[in-house]
Design a protein around this motif. Structure first.
Motif, PDB file in Angstrom:
ATOM      1  N   THR A  90      13.979   2.392  -1.996  1.00 23.32           N
ATOM      2  CA  THR A  90      13.716   1.012  -1.636  1.00 23.32           C
ATOM      3  C   THR A  90      12.534   0.869  -0.692  1.00 23.32           C
ATOM      4  N   SER A  91      12.165   1.939  -0.006  1.00 23.02           N
ATOM      5  CA  SER A  91      11.118   1.776   0.995  1.00 23.02           C
ATOM      6  C   SER A  91      10.127   2.923   1.077  1.00 23.02           C
ATOM      7  N   ASP A  92      10.447   4.069   0.476  1.00 24.65           N
ATOM      8  CA  ASP A  92       9.575   5.229   0.620  1.00 24.65           C
ATOM      9  C   ASP A  92       9.416   5.927  -0.722  1.00 24.65           C
ATOM     10  N   PRO A  93       8.774   5.274  -1.699  1.00 23.11           N
ATOM     11  CA  PRO A  93       8.693   5.847  -3.038  1.00 23.11           C
ATOM     12  C   PRO A  93       7.798   7.077  -3.098  1.00 23.11           C
ATOM     13  N   LEU A 141      10.582   1.396  -6.677  1.00 23.16           N
ATOM     14  CA  LEU A 141      11.207   0.413  -5.799  1.00 23.16           C
ATOM     15  C   LEU A 141      12.408  -0.225  -6.474  1.00 23.16           C
ATOM     16  N   LYS A 142      13.396  -0.566  -5.664  1.00 25.49           N
ATOM     17  CA  LYS A 142      14.659  -1.066  -6.211  1.00 25.49           C
ATOM     18  C   LYS A 142      14.502  -2.424  -6.883  1.00 25.49           C
ATOM     19  N   VAL A 177      -4.978   5.956  -3.244  1.00 24.05           N
ATOM     20  CA  VAL A 177      -4.368   5.981  -4.578  1.00 24.05           C
ATOM     21  C   VAL A 177      -2.941   6.509  -4.507  1.00 24.05           C
ATOM     22  N   THR A 178      -2.732   7.528  -3.679  1.00 18.82           N
ATOM     23  CA  THR A 178      -1.435   8.214  -3.637  1.00 18.82           C
ATOM     24  C   THR A 178      -0.557   7.776  -2.474  1.00 18.82           C
ATOM     25  N   SER A 179      -0.982   6.730  -1.759  1.00 19.31           N
ATOM     26  CA  SER A 179      -0.262   6.258  -0.576  1.00 19.31           C
ATOM     27  C   SER A 179      -0.041   7.380   0.436  1.00 19.31           C
ATOM     28  N   GLY A 180      -1.029   8.261   0.528  1.00 21.50           N
ATOM     29  CA  GLY A 180      -0.977   9.338   1.506  1.00 21.50           C
ATOM     30  C   GLY A 180      -0.193  10.561   1.087  1.00 21.50           C
ATOM     31  N   LEU A 181       0.400  10.537  -0.100  1.00 18.27           N
ATOM     32  CA  LEU A 181       1.167  11.698  -0.582  1.00 18.27           C
ATOM     33  C   LEU A 181       0.220  12.790  -1.069  1.00 18.27           C
ATOM     34  N   ALA A 198       0.804  -1.215   0.000  1.00 14.08           N
ATOM     35  CA  ALA A 198       0.000   0.000   0.000  1.00 14.08           C
ATOM     36  C   ALA A 198       0.840   1.269   0.000  1.00 14.08           C
ATOM     37  N   PHE A 199       2.159   1.160   0.273  1.00 13.57           N
ATOM     38  CA  PHE A 199       2.999   2.362   0.257  1.00 13.57           C
ATOM     39  C   PHE A 199       3.488   2.704  -1.146  1.00 13.57           C
ATOM     40  N   ASP A 200       3.120   1.895  -2.154  1.00 14.69           N
ATOM     41  CA  ASP A 200       3.549   2.142  -3.530  1.00 14.69           C
ATOM     42  C   ASP A 200       2.387   2.785  -4.296  1.00 14.69           C
ATOM     43  N   PRO A 201       2.434   4.090  -4.576  1.00 13.82           N
ATOM     44  CA  PRO A 201       1.290   4.791  -5.160  1.00 13.82           C
ATOM     45  C   PRO A 201       0.960   4.335  -6.580  1.00 13.82           C
ATOM     46  N   LEU A 202      -0.260   4.698  -7.015  1.00 14.96           N
ATOM     47  CA  LEU A 202      -0.763   4.293  -8.324  1.00 14.96           C
ATOM     48  C   LEU A 202      -0.815   5.483  -9.276  1.00 14.96           C
ATOM     49  N   ILE A 203      -0.863   5.196 -10.573  1.00 17.84           N
ATOM     50  CA  ILE A 203      -1.069   6.209 -11.606  1.00 17.84           C
ATOM     51  C   ILE A 203      -2.549   6.224 -11.973  1.00 17.84           C
TER      52      ILE A 203
END
Length: 317
Positions: A210-213, A219-220, A103-107, A52-57
C-alpha cells in the motif's frame, strides 16, 4: 486534444525532443517518454499525477538492449525472455547507473519489458534509448485499451497518440523478480503464472503493497472507476437499485436492466474476459449509474489477474 495517428516519424521526433507520446502495446496503452531523460520521466509523473514512490517500467525491443541497462540477467530470466518476449511479461533486474533513480523510485532494480505490438516494436527499434511507459491514464483510474481512452483522459497533456488499435490482451503485464533462488511474482497480469511455472518451476506470489511498492502496479487501490465498485461472488450478487450497473462474467443478472449490464465473456473464456475488462468498466462508469456491482470470475489462470484488478478497483482511493 492530442493528435492521433500512426506516423512513427512524428512519434519519434516528439520522444527525441523529450516530449511524451502514448504508445500501444498488447496489454494497455502506455504514456511513454525517454527513460534516460529525467525531465521526460518527471513529465510522465506530472501528467499522470503519479506518486514518485511508484516505479516505472522501461520498454525496449531486444534482450541485447536490455543488457545495456541491467547489470545481470539471471538464467531463469533468460529462459523466460526467450519464451515470452515480446509479450506481457515484465522482469525486475538489477539496474545499471545509466537508468535514472527517478525511474526506479530509488530502488536498485528496474522493471523491463519487450512489448508485443508491431508498431511500438518498430518505434523502439529506431530509438537510441528505452521508453519509460506506465499506463496512459490519470493515476489510479482504469487503464486505457483504445486510443480514444487516452485522448479522453490525457489528450490535453500530451502532443501525440500513436494509434495501434485496440489492445489485444487488455490487462497489464505480469511482473516477476528473482530473489536468491526464488522467482517472485510481484503483479499478476496478462501472462498466466502457470505458463511461467511450467518453464522454471514454482513461483512465490507477493501480495501488493500500500505504501512501499517494489515494482510498478503494486498499490492496493488502483484501476478504479469513478463510481463505487462492489464485488460479489457469483452466487451472492443480487439486484441493486434501478440505477445500478453490473459487470457480469458470462450471463446477465435476471431482472436487471440489460443496458446497464456488460458480460466479460459469454463463452466463459478468460482471455476474452481480460480483453474486455477495462473497456467495460469504462462503459459502465460512463452510464448514468450510481454504483457498479461486479462478479468475480473463476479464480484460475488469467482469472487470478482479473480478480486482482477488480479487487483493487473496488478499494476507495
Amino acid at each position: 486534444m492530442a493528435v492521433t495517428g500512426s506516423d512513427l516519424l512524428v512519434a519519434k521526433e516528439f520522444l527525441i525532443k523529450g516530449e511524451l507520446v502514448a504508445i500501444p502495446t498488447e496489454t494497455v496503452y502506455g504514456l511513454a517518454g525517454n527513460a534516460l531523460n529525467e525531465k521526460a520521466v518527471l513529465s510522465i509523473f506530472e501528467a499522470k499525477n503519479r506518486p514518485a514512490f511508484d516505479p516505472l517500467i522501461i520498454h525496449t525491443d531486444s534482450l541485447e538492449k536490455v543488457a545495456i541497462y541491467v547489470s545481470d540477467i539471471p538464467e531463469k530470466a533468460r529462459i523466460l525472455a526467450e519464451k515470452f518476449w515480446p509479450g506481457p511479461l515484465t522482469m525486475l533486474l538489477l539496474k545499471k547507473d545509466i537508468v535514472p533513480d527517478l525511474v526506479t523510485s530509488g530502488l536498485d532494480t528496474v522493471a523491463v519489458r519487450i512489448p508485443n505490438h508491431p508498431l511500438t516494436l518498430d518505434l523502439l527499434s529506431q530509438l537510441s534509448f528505452p521508453l519509460a511507459a506506465p499506463s496512459a491514464n490519470p493515476f489510479g483510474y482504469i487503464s486505457p485499451t483504445k486510443p480514444e481512452h487516452v485522448d479522453q483522459q490525457l489528450g490535453d497533456r500530451i502532443p501525440y497518440i500513436l494509434d495501434g488499435g485496440e489492445c489485444e490482451v487488455g490487462i497489464e503485464s505480469t511482473i516477476v523478480g528473482f530473489e536468491n533462488d526464488e522467482t517472485v511474482v510481484y503483479r499478476l497480469g496478462g501472462l498466466d503464472i502457470n505458463e511461467i511455472e511450467s518453464l522454471i518451476g514454482p513461483v512465490v506470489l507477493m501480495p501488493h503493497s500500500t505504501s512501499d511498492p517494489k515494482a510498478p502496479g503494486m498499490l492496493k487501490s488502483h484501476y478504479a472507476p469513478r463510481k463505487p465498485l462492489h464485488l460479489y461472488r457469483r452466487e451472492a450478487i443480487t439486484m441493486g437499485e434501478a440505477d445500478t450497473g453490473y459487470l457480469m462474467f458470462d450471463r446477465y443478472l435476471e431482472g436487471a436492466d440489460r443496458k446497464y449490464q456488460r458480460l466479460l465473456s459469454p463463452h466463459r473464456d478468460l482471455k476474452e474476459a481480460a480483453h474486455n475488462l477495462f473497456a467495460y468498466l469504462r462503459e459502465l462508469d460512463a452510464l448514468p449509474v450510481t454504483e457498479i456491482k461486479a462478479e468475480l470470475v473463476p479464480a484460475g489462470g488469467l482469472g487470478l489477474a482479473i480478480n486482482d484488478r477488480l479487487q483493487r478497483a473496488s478499494v476507495p482511493a
